[in-house]
Structure formats: structure tokens, C-alpha cells
Motif scaffolding. Structure first.
Motif, short mmCIF file in Angstrom:
data_model
loop_
_atom_site.label_atom_id
_atom_site.label_comp_id
_atom_site.label_asym_id
_atom_site.label_seq_id
_atom_site.Cartn_x
_atom_site.Cartn_y
_atom_site.Cartn_z
N GLU A 1 -3.84 0.35 -13.77
CA GLU A 1 -5.26 0.64 -13.93
C GLU A 1 -5.52 1.45 -15.20
N LEU A 2 -4.71 2.49 -15.42
CA LEU A 2 -4.90 3.34 -16.59
C LEU A 2 -4.71 2.56 -17.88
N ALA A 3 -3.78 1.58 -17.84
CA ALA A 3 -3.53 0.78 -19.04
C ALA A 3 -4.45 -0.43 -19.13
N GLY A 4 -5.20 -0.73 -18.06
CA GLY A 4 -6.03 -1.92 -18.03
C GLY A 4 -5.20 -3.19 -18.15
N HIS A 5 -4.03 -3.22 -17.52
CA HIS A 5 -3.06 -4.31 -17.68
C HIS A 5 -3.11 -5.22 -16.45
N ASN A 6 -3.74 -6.38 -16.59
CA ASN A 6 -3.89 -7.29 -15.46
C ASN A 6 -2.56 -7.83 -14.95
N GLY A 7 -1.64 -8.08 -15.86
CA GLY A 7 -0.35 -8.60 -15.42
C GLY A 7 0.35 -7.65 -14.48
N LEU A 8 0.35 -6.36 -14.81
CA LEU A 8 1.00 -5.36 -13.96
C LEU A 8 0.23 -5.19 -12.66
N ARG A 9 -1.09 -5.12 -12.72
CA ARG A 9 -1.88 -4.96 -11.49
C ARG A 9 -1.69 -6.13 -10.55
N SER A 10 -1.68 -7.33 -11.09
CA SER A 10 -1.51 -8.52 -10.26
C SER A 10 -0.12 -8.54 -9.62
N TRP A 11 0.91 -8.19 -10.41
CA TRP A 11 2.27 -8.19 -9.88
C TRP A 11 2.44 -7.15 -8.78
N VAL A 12 1.89 -5.96 -9.00
CA VAL A 12 2.03 -4.90 -8.00
C VAL A 12 1.32 -5.28 -6.70
N ARG A 13 0.14 -5.87 -6.81
CA ARG A 13 -0.55 -6.32 -5.59
C ARG A 13 0.32 -7.35 -4.85
N GLY A 14 1.00 -8.20 -5.60
CA GLY A 14 1.90 -9.16 -4.96
C GLY A 14 3.03 -8.46 -4.23
N LEU A 15 3.59 -7.42 -4.85
CA LEU A 15 4.66 -6.68 -4.20
C LEU A 15 4.15 -5.98 -2.94
N GLN A 16 2.97 -5.39 -3.02
CA GLN A 16 2.40 -4.74 -1.85
C GLN A 16 2.17 -5.75 -0.72
N ALA A 17 1.76 -6.97 -1.10
CA ALA A 17 1.57 -8.02 -0.09
C ALA A 17 2.90 -8.41 0.54
N VAL A 18 3.96 -8.48 -0.27
CA VAL A 18 5.29 -8.81 0.25
C VAL A 18 5.74 -7.74 1.25
N ILE A 19 5.54 -6.47 0.89
CA ILE A 19 5.94 -5.38 1.80
C ILE A 19 5.18 -5.49 3.12
N ALA A 20 3.87 -5.74 3.04
CA ALA A 20 3.07 -5.88 4.27
C ALA A 20 3.56 -7.06 5.10
N TYR A 21 3.89 -8.16 4.46
CA TYR A 21 4.39 -9.35 5.17
C TYR A 21 5.66 -9.02 5.94
N TRP A 22 6.62 -8.37 5.27
CA TRP A 22 7.88 -8.05 5.94
C TRP A 22 7.71 -6.93 6.97
N ASP A 23 6.67 -6.16 6.82
CA ASP A 23 6.40 -5.07 7.77
C ASP A 23 5.63 -5.56 8.99
N GLY A 24 5.42 -6.88 9.09
CA GLY A 24 4.71 -7.44 10.24
C GLY A 24 3.21 -7.23 10.20
N ARG A 25 2.64 -7.13 8.98
CA ARG A 25 1.20 -6.95 8.82
C ARG A 25 0.65 -8.10 7.97
N PRO A 26 0.69 -9.32 8.48
CA PRO A 26 0.29 -10.47 7.66
C PRO A 26 -1.17 -10.43 7.22
N ALA A 27 -2.06 -9.87 8.05
CA ALA A 27 -3.46 -9.79 7.64
C ALA A 27 -3.61 -8.89 6.42
N ASP A 28 -2.86 -7.78 6.40
CA ASP A 28 -2.87 -6.91 5.22
C ASP A 28 -2.29 -7.62 4.01
#
Length: 455
Positions: free
Chosen positions: A228-255
């Protein structure tokens, strides 16, 4: 008998600016906490050093420190045994005021302490001196070196054991933080934010691989903030993907779906982060048994792949989402949806992914991801009654896991074992032998990080 000149310990702390007792004490206590997290036991985290002991080390009055102190000192000065550290520094080891310390060939024997560690330590020392030589806190060389170190780490991550790599990534992240805390020209600040964000993202991924979902989410939030501070869409998009992966493996598919949708709002000019988001979303929809949505997400990922622009805003390696990884995300989605047609699709996609992963040179193979693709293939074959075919994949996974363990692979192995126990062919010699091999593997595999914070 006291040495005739300064100890190697005194020489090194002078060189690093740690001569003041309070400065060294803080460094010592930080090192003790890191050592406790990485190697244990947890009690080491409270270790400290008294002022009198510090000066005794510097003056050569102690040659054999107690066990805890020895481990902390050798952690602070990698590759140098404590007895050598507290002994006299030879003349060639005493740095002049304007240059780094001379090469200490007597203090470090590469054959004994690991050539790779010694070589990297020497390279890091040179890079640090070059950084000090620049006129400002951050200059072109510093950024170039930081980017090169980050690129090396993200490229080698998929092929290296996660636990030892964690320490190296953390040290580089700390270096990026130190640079950000200094004063640098504004044009360099954004690049530093991206570098620090990538390193926090790698630590998030490593924490996830080590089964520390809480730490992984904390690291990911920090990585996203830097994006966010860098305004870098590539990094923001990748991190959201990682957060989604963590939620998936944590049994929170809706998240996971929600986080993937959020990441879709940050569209980089190039790269595979958006393909990953749709693929993660497909698996989460599969876990929710929403077949139509899952297949739609797989189709969206395929269309994004067709329109993929060459290049990537991120440094590649573990941050890239290659075709083979997309294939095994698709196989996982079809496994969730079940049914004969989906089972066949899962087997076909997983088999293709395994073939592609295997085609890479051994030193470049993405071991954890290849193991997960093999687990999908094993589950698909078990689903159609081919226990021998499933066993071939399981044995290959166990061989890799013995060298590079990750929590997600461990979970998939456990899931397979439970499914095998309930299979109609569970009483066959092949099934019994396979379960015994899995149990033996699970019994002898310790965790790579002990309980405690891994941030």
C-alpha cells in the motif's frame, strides 16, 4: 594468561560497532530469542549477558563459555567456534579503520563449517561495506544488492528446506527495516517498501509452510501494508493471494473467496498474481461445494493465462504462478467436486502437473508444490481403486518430505492415510504396507521450528 593483543571477539565487535556493553547486550538478547525460535529449546530466549562477562570475553579471560552462551555467540558470529572467537586475533584479522577485516582463513574452515555459509558470509560483509561507503543511507548499490539478495532467496526458496532459509530471510528483512528507518532520498523509499514487503511476504509463506498460520497472517498484513505504501499492485495482489491460500488451508473457504476478490481489485501490468487469485478462488469454491462457481473461476484463470503479458512486477521464483501450479490447483478443485468425471479430470491435471514439475533441473524443482500435485494424483488414483498407483506417488512425496518438510504436505499425507484406512481395499497387503510407511515417516519427522513466535 591473557592474549598479547585483542581477542577476535573484541576485533569483531569493534568492526560491527558493538563495543558498548548495552548495544552488545541488546544484540545478544535478540540473537538468543531468534535461536530459541529456530533451534530451541525455548528457555534460551531469556538468555542475557552480564557486563562483567562481556568485558571478560573482550579481554580474553574466558576461553570456554557455558553451553547456552556458546550457542548464542556462535549464532551471532556464524562459522566461528566460540573457542576461536574468544582467543587472540591474529594480525591479519585486525581491520584497519578504512577497510573491512581481512579474510580469516584460519578462523573458518569451509570443509568443517559449510562452504555455502562461509561464502555467503563473505559476500554479505563486502556488500555491507559497500553500503557504508555510499554517501547516503541508501544509494543505487544498496538497492541493487538488496534486490539481488531478494531475487536469490525467492528463486531458491522452492528447493530449499524452509527452517534454515527462514533465518536468512529474516536477517535480510531486518536489513531492509534498518534502511527504511534511516534517511534516504525519497525516490528510494518506494523501492525499499517493495523490498521489505516482498521479504515479509516470503516470511509469511515460510511461516505458513511451518504450520504457523497466526504468524503467517501477521507477516502477510505487514507485507500488504508495504504494498500500500509503495502503491505496488503486483505486491498487493500477490499478498492477497497468499492470505486467501492461508484461509483455504485453515478451513475458511468463504474468507479465501473474499480475500481473492479483494486482490482482484489490484491489477498489475504484468505477472501471474491474478491467475493465482482465480485459481485459489476455484479451490475455495470447491471446498464450499459450489461447483458452478468453482468451474467459472478455473475458466477465468485459463483466460488470464491466455492474455498473460511477458515479464512480472515481482522477482519470480516462489512468487510466480507457473502453468504446472495452475494445473494442480485445478486438480484440487476437481477433487473437491467429486464424482467420476471430476475424478478423471483431477487425475489428468495432476499427472500433467507432476510431469512438468519433474522436467525442471533438480536444483530448480519446486519440491513442495510438486509434492502437493503428487498428493492430488495419489488421491485421484485411490478414488478409482488404484492403490499401487497411489503408492508410487506417496513414496515419492515421503522421500522429498524427509529433506524439505512443509505443514501442508504433512496434512495431505495424513488425509490420504485416513482415506486409505476407510478404503474397501484397506486390508490388502499393499494398503497395509503403505500405511505403515506413512506412520513410520510421521513418527520420525520433527518440526522444523519449535512452538513460539516465528515472525
Amino acid at each position: 594468561m591473557e592474549p598479547s593483543g585483542p581477542t577476535l571477539f573484541q576485533t569483531l565487535i569493534d568492526q560491527r560497532g558493538w563495543q558498548d556493553y548495552q548495544v552488545f547486550q541488546r544484540r545478544y538478547e535478540q540473537a538468543a530469542k531468534q535461536l530459541a525460535e529456530l533451534e530451541g529449546p525455548p528457555s534460551i530466549a531469556t538468555a542475557t549477558i552480564e557486563k562483567r562477562q562481556f568485558f571478560r570475553y573482550a579481554h580474553g579471560e574466558v576461553r570456554t563459555p557455558q553451553t547456552v552462551a556458546r550457542r548464542v555467540l556462535e549464532f551471532m558470529f556464524p562459522g566461528i567456534p566460540a573457542a576461536r572467537l574468544l582467543g587472540p586475533a591474529e594480525s591479519g584479522q585486525r581491520p584497519s579503520p578504512n577497510r573491512p577485516a581481512a579474510d580469516d582463513r584460519d578462523a573458518v574452515d569451509p570443509s568443517e563449517y559449510g562452504l555455502e555459509d562461509v561464502v555467503m558470509a563473505a559476500a554479505n560483509e563486502s556488500a555491507q561495506f559497500a553500503a557504508r561507503a555510499e554517501s547516503s543511507n541508501v544509494g543505487p548499490h544498496t538497492l541493487e544488492q538488496l534486490e539481488a539478495d531478494i531475487r536469490r532467496l525467492v528463486i531458491t526458496y522452492p528447493n530449499r528446506p524452509v527452517g534454515p532459509l527462514f533465518r536468512e530471510v529474516r536477517a535480510l528483512r531486518d536489513r531492509a527495516f534498518e534502511l527504511l528507518e534511516g534517511r534516504q532520498p525519497p525516490r528510494y523509499t518506494s523501492d525499499l517498501y517493495v523490498g521489505a514487503g516482498v521479504l515479509c511476504g516470503v516470511l509469511a509463506n515460510a511461516s505458513f509452510d511451518l504450520g504457523r498460520y497466526d504468524a503467517a497472517e501477521t507477516q502477510a498484513r505487514t507485507a500488504f501494508l508495504f504494498g500500500e505504501l509503495a502503491g505496488h499492485n503486483g505486491l498487493r495482489s500477490w499478498v492477497r493471494g497468499l492470505q486467501a491460500v492461508i484461509a483455504y488451508w485453515d478451513g475458511r473457504p468463504a474468507d479465501a473467496v473474499r480475500l481473492a476478490d479483494s486482490g482482484s481489485g489490484f491489477t498489475p501490468e504484468s505477472g501471474t498474481a491474478q491467475i493465482r487469485l482465480e485459481s485459489v478462488k476455484a479451490r475455495a469454491y470447491g471446498q464450499l461445494n459450489r461447483g458452478g462457481d468453482a468451474l467459472a473461476a478455473l475458466g477465468a484463470a485459463d483466460r488470464l493465462r491466455e492474455r498473460l503479458v511477458e515479464g512480472d512486477e515481482l522477482p519470480g521464483g516462489m512468487m510466480a504462478f507457473p502453468v504446472e501450479k495452475q494445473l494442480f490447483y485445478s486438480s484440487s478443485t476437481h477433487l473437491w467436486l467429486a464424482g467420476g468425471q471430476h475424478l478423471s479430470a483431477a487425475e489428468a491435471r495432476a499427472a500433467e502437473a507432476v510431469d512438468m514439475f519433474q522436467s525442471a533441473p533438480p536444483e530448480q524443482q519446486r519440491l513442495g508444490e510438486m509434492s502437493l500435485a503428487r498428493m492430488d494424483l495419489a488421491m485421484a488414483r485411490l478414488g478409482r481403486g488404484d492403490i499401487d498407483g497411489a503408492g508410487i506417488q506417496i513414496h515419492a512425496v515421503l522421500e522429498v518430505s524427509a529433506r524439505r518438510r512443509t505443514e501442508s504436505v504433512d496434512r495431505r499425507i495424513g488425509h490420504f492415510s485416513r482415506r486409505l484406512a476407510l478404503h474397501p481395499g484397506a486390508g490388502s497387503p499393499a494398503a497395509i504396507g503403505l500405511r505403515e510407511v506413512i506412520i513410520a515417516h510421521q513418527d520420525r519427522m520433527p518440526a522444523q521450528l519449535p512452538p513460539g513466535g516465528s515472525q
